[in-house]
Write a protein that holds these residues in place. Structure first.
Motif, PDB file in Angstrom:
ATOM      1  N   VAL A 155       7.733 -78.536  13.153  1.00 18.96           N
ATOM      2  CA  VAL A 155       6.773 -77.982  14.015  1.00 18.96           C
ATOM      3  C   VAL A 155       6.729 -77.685  15.439  1.00 18.96           C
ATOM      4  O   VAL A 155       7.397 -78.469  16.227  1.00 18.96           O
ATOM      5  CB  VAL A 155       5.537 -79.545  14.528  1.00 18.96           C
ATOM      6  N   ASP A 156       5.856 -76.333  15.560  1.00 21.46           N
ATOM      7  CA  ASP A 156       6.298 -76.109  17.035  1.00 21.46           C
ATOM      8  C   ASP A 156       5.366 -76.028  17.575  1.00 21.46           C
ATOM      9  O   ASP A 156       4.628 -75.492  17.720  1.00 21.46           O
ATOM     10  CB  ASP A 156       6.451 -73.853  16.614  1.00 21.46           C
ATOM     11  N   TYR A 157       5.598 -77.358  18.820  1.00 22.98           N
ATOM     12  CA  TYR A 157       4.660 -77.725  19.396  1.00 22.98           C
ATOM     13  C   TYR A 157       5.359 -76.745  20.414  1.00 22.98           C
ATOM     14  O   TYR A 157       3.671 -77.142  21.887  1.00 22.98           O
ATOM     15  CB  TYR A 157       4.979 -79.244  19.957  1.00 22.98           C
ATOM     16  N   GLN A 158       5.444 -75.993  20.842  1.00 22.55           N
ATOM     17  CA  GLN A 158       4.908 -74.397  21.918  1.00 22.55           C
ATOM     18  C   GLN A 158       3.523 -73.787  21.302  1.00 22.55           C
ATOM     19  O   GLN A 158       3.953 -72.754  21.939  1.00 22.55           O
ATOM     20  CB  GLN A 158       6.697 -74.172  22.236  1.00 22.55           C
ATOM     21  N   HIS A 159       4.018 -73.845  20.066  1.00 14.94           N
ATOM     22  CA  HIS A 159       2.230 -72.534  19.899  1.00 14.94           C
ATOM     23  C   HIS A 159       1.324 -73.072  20.620  1.00 14.94           C
ATOM     24  O   HIS A 159       1.239 -73.679  21.143  1.00 14.94           O
ATOM     25  CB  HIS A 159       2.165 -73.294  18.127  1.00 14.94           C
TER      26      HIS A 159
END
Length: 653
Positions: free
Chosen positions: A639-643
């Motif tokens: 999961v790219d939590y900086q998205h």
């Protein structure tokens, strides 16, 4: 007349000399008796004192004491109860003994003994020591002279008290020395101490303190009650947020000792053991009842949390849906749609309404694929999440892989006249069964009323040939799995005429048929084996050509119609799956699919590392706060939590 006069003078002189001599003799007699009166008592007391003293030194006395025998036992008499191990010697200490802690080390409790062991052995050891000392002093008194019995008894009392103090000091010194040696040996051997031993001891003290507070004898002592309440507050502050010894403040040992001293006073005040036992039994019964209630509440809250959508996951589809409808029609289309029916490629079926969970499945599969361009993902979701699911994969395309997103509402062939389960799910009795917990015929097991089973998405796995009519083989994936290896090898597995390829789960008894099906019903008992091995949904290879040949969908419909009153099984898709694919399932190697990460914190780490797919089956999903922390990293790394969407919806790891 002169001679006569001289004779008279001589006579007078002789009389005076006689009188003087008589006076001197009388004075000497008086002085003698006076000296005798003073000196005699001194000599008598001195002789008595000398006879009362022990005729040998203290060290010789102790050695002779240990040589005494009682009841014809030739073993040497030990002042302490002998044990074989150092730990047992420490248990024999009179009173509670605390070890000293280094100033630069964190507070650590002794893991060899607990408060209960020390408490239980206090009375026994004290009585043994008292009896030994009494026997020794009585024996020594009997050897003394008879005329000095009265004086000797005073000396014996003095000696008894002095020996008790010396024994306590000597024993404490030996135990401290033994404990220091034991601690050093443990450090050298690398043994791990119990990290919360001191916290447990403090909590144990709180329980004992509350017992004393409730006893009548202790309540009558106002000073003791005030002191005990003060100690309770101090200990409660210590253990308020402490789960291990390193969380305790530096003065924890001082507070522990102070509480132990106060409890010792309570023991002296309340010497009726039966009253204490009754109180402890009442407290135990109350604690068990509270535990039962808390377990029930915890189960309810866990089920509630599993059903509830977190705020962030609710925000995400709303934002995505808004942006999707802002696109023009050409921007809403996925590329490579010509690959959707190509049987030379690897096709996956995912049925989910969770955008983030679906993205993890796709991302983890592509990240481990040898040829990403050959992988095609067929995603089916509901009407509420259709636009959001499309927008997510339009904005985050999975590399060279192909994506298809469909709306289950557009399957016009799937209606209540064709599907018995759809008819049952929309019935009033089924809705009441799942949603009305207070209903008279509702099941007490909360998981039997999970609303997810009302979703048709959960039952689409029984309609794969209808959804993908031109495909020959499909790999079905749940949305709570993570792929760790390339899965393309599954398409080359020979199912040997079976329809379903799955990993069996009969390693434990509750994964057999009798756990899911009602074998008291003759329809079940006549057709199935209760000890048959179950298998897992979540990663399944389905041969759709063989499915059509054996008319599996019709088999499923027939059993669903027979279970209209929920007498054959209660919930879910696994029980009808076990029935529908009975003797039509090929067992895959266990390394393909490892389960339990959603409920079992003890899954073998090596099995997890070797698995091609790990499955978070259970209520503890990795996207929920109740997820098992040590397994969450396997999921969150995809999961790219900086998205931008995740940051705006406050979705954090």
């Amino acid at each position: 007349h002169i001679p006569h006069t001289r004779a008279c003078c001589c006579s007078i002189s002789l009389d005076l000399d006689a009188k003087k001599t008589t006076m001197v003799t009388f004075r000497d007699v008086v002085l003698f008796f006076l000296l005798l009166t003073v000196a005699a008592p001194i000599l008598l007391y001195t002789d008595s004192y000398t006879s009362a003293k022990t005729p040998f030194s203290k060290r010789e006395f102790l050695e002779d004491v240990t040589a005494l025998t009682f009841n014809s036992n030739e073993n040497r008499l030990n002042l302490l109860h002998r044990e074989e191990s150092p730990v047992d010697v420490r248990r024999g200490v009179v009173g509670v003994v605390y070890s000293k802690l280094d100033s630069d080390s964190s507070l650590k409790a002794r893991d060899q003994v607990s408060a209960r062991v020390l408490k239980a052995t206090d009375d026994e050891t004290q009585s043994q020591t008292d009896n030994t000392i009494k026997q020794v002093t009585d024996h020594a008194a009997s050897e003394m002279d008879k005329p000095n019995v009265m004086h000797a008894s005073d000396a014996n009392a003095h000696n008894r008290e002095r020996m008790r103090v010396q024994l306590t000091k000597k024993t404490s010194g030996k135990v401290d020395e033994q404990e220091t040696k034991g601690s050093g040996a443990e450090k050298e051997s690398g043994n791990v101490r119990i990290p919360d031993a001191q916290v447990r001891l403090l909590k144990d003290q709180l329980i004992r303190a509350k017992v004393y507070l409730s006893l009548p004898a202790a309540k009558a002592n106002a000073h003791f009650v005030r002191e005990l309440r003060l100690r309770i507050k101090e200990v409660q502050r210590l253990v308020l947020d402490a789960s291990k010894d390193s969380d305790l403040p530096k003065n924890a040992m001082e507070k522990l000792k102070a509480m132990e001293q106060t409890l010792a006073k309570g023991k002296e005040i309340q010497d009726d053991c039966s009253t204490v036992v009754k109180k402890l039994r009442a407290m135990l019964h109350s604690a068990e009842e509270q535990l039962r209630v808390h377990k029930k509440q915890a189960m309810f809250l866990t089920q509630l949390t599993a059903k509830t959508i977190p705020k962030g996951l609710h925000c995400l589809p709303l934002r995505l849906t808004t942006d999707y409808y802002a696109l023009n029609s050409s921007e809403q289309q996925f590329p490579n749609q010509e690959k959707l029916e190509d049987n030379q490629l690897y096709h996956y079926a995912l049925f989910s309404d969770n955008v983030l969970a679906t993205s993890v499945v796709v991302n983890s599969t592509i990240a481990n694929a040898k040829h990403p361009s050959k992988h095609v993902f067929h995603i089916v979701t509901d009407r509420l999440n259709y636009a959001a699911m499309r927008m997510w994969f339009l904005d985050n395309p999975p590399g060279k892989a192909t994506i298809q997103v469909q709306n289950v509402e557009e399957f016009t062939w799937l209606n209540s006249s064709y599907s018995p389960v759809l008819k049952q799910l929309s019935s009033r009795s089924m809705i009441d069964y799942y949603f009305r917990a207070h209903h008279a015929n509702s099941d007490t097991n909360l998981k039997f009323r999970n609303p997810k089973y009302l979703s048709i998405l959960n039952h689409l796995r029984f309609y794969l040939p209808e959804i993908f009519p031109k495909l020959s083989k499909v790999l079905f994936l749940d949305d709570d799995i993570v792929v760790q290896k390339d899965l393309s090898g599954l398409w080359s597995v020979d199912l040997k005429g079976n329809v379903n390829g799955a990993v069996e789960t009969c390693g434990e008894s509750f994964h057999r048929f009798d756990r899911y099906l009602n074998f008291s019903n003759p329809l079940i008992s006549k057709n199935f084996d209760p000890r048959a091995c179950g298998w897992a949904y979540g990663m399944n290879v389905f041969d759709l050509d063989e499915w059509k040949r054996q008319n599996i969908t019709e088999v499923y419909h027939r059993w669903q119609n027979l279970n209209q009153d929920r007498d054959l099984w209660k919930l879910g898709t696994l029980p009808p799956g076990l029935i529908t694919f009975w003797k039509r399932t090929y067992p895959l190697d266990r390394k393909w699919h490892v389960l339990g990460l959603g409920y079992n914190p003890s899954v073998n780490q090596r099995d997890i590392e070797r698995a091609a797919v790990v499955h978070y089956n259970g209520n503890l999903k990795p996207w929920l706060e109740i997820g098992i922390p040590k397994y969450r990293g396997l999921w969150s790394k995809h999961v790219d939590y900086q998205h931008v969407y995740l940051r705006e919806c406050n979705i954090n790891p």
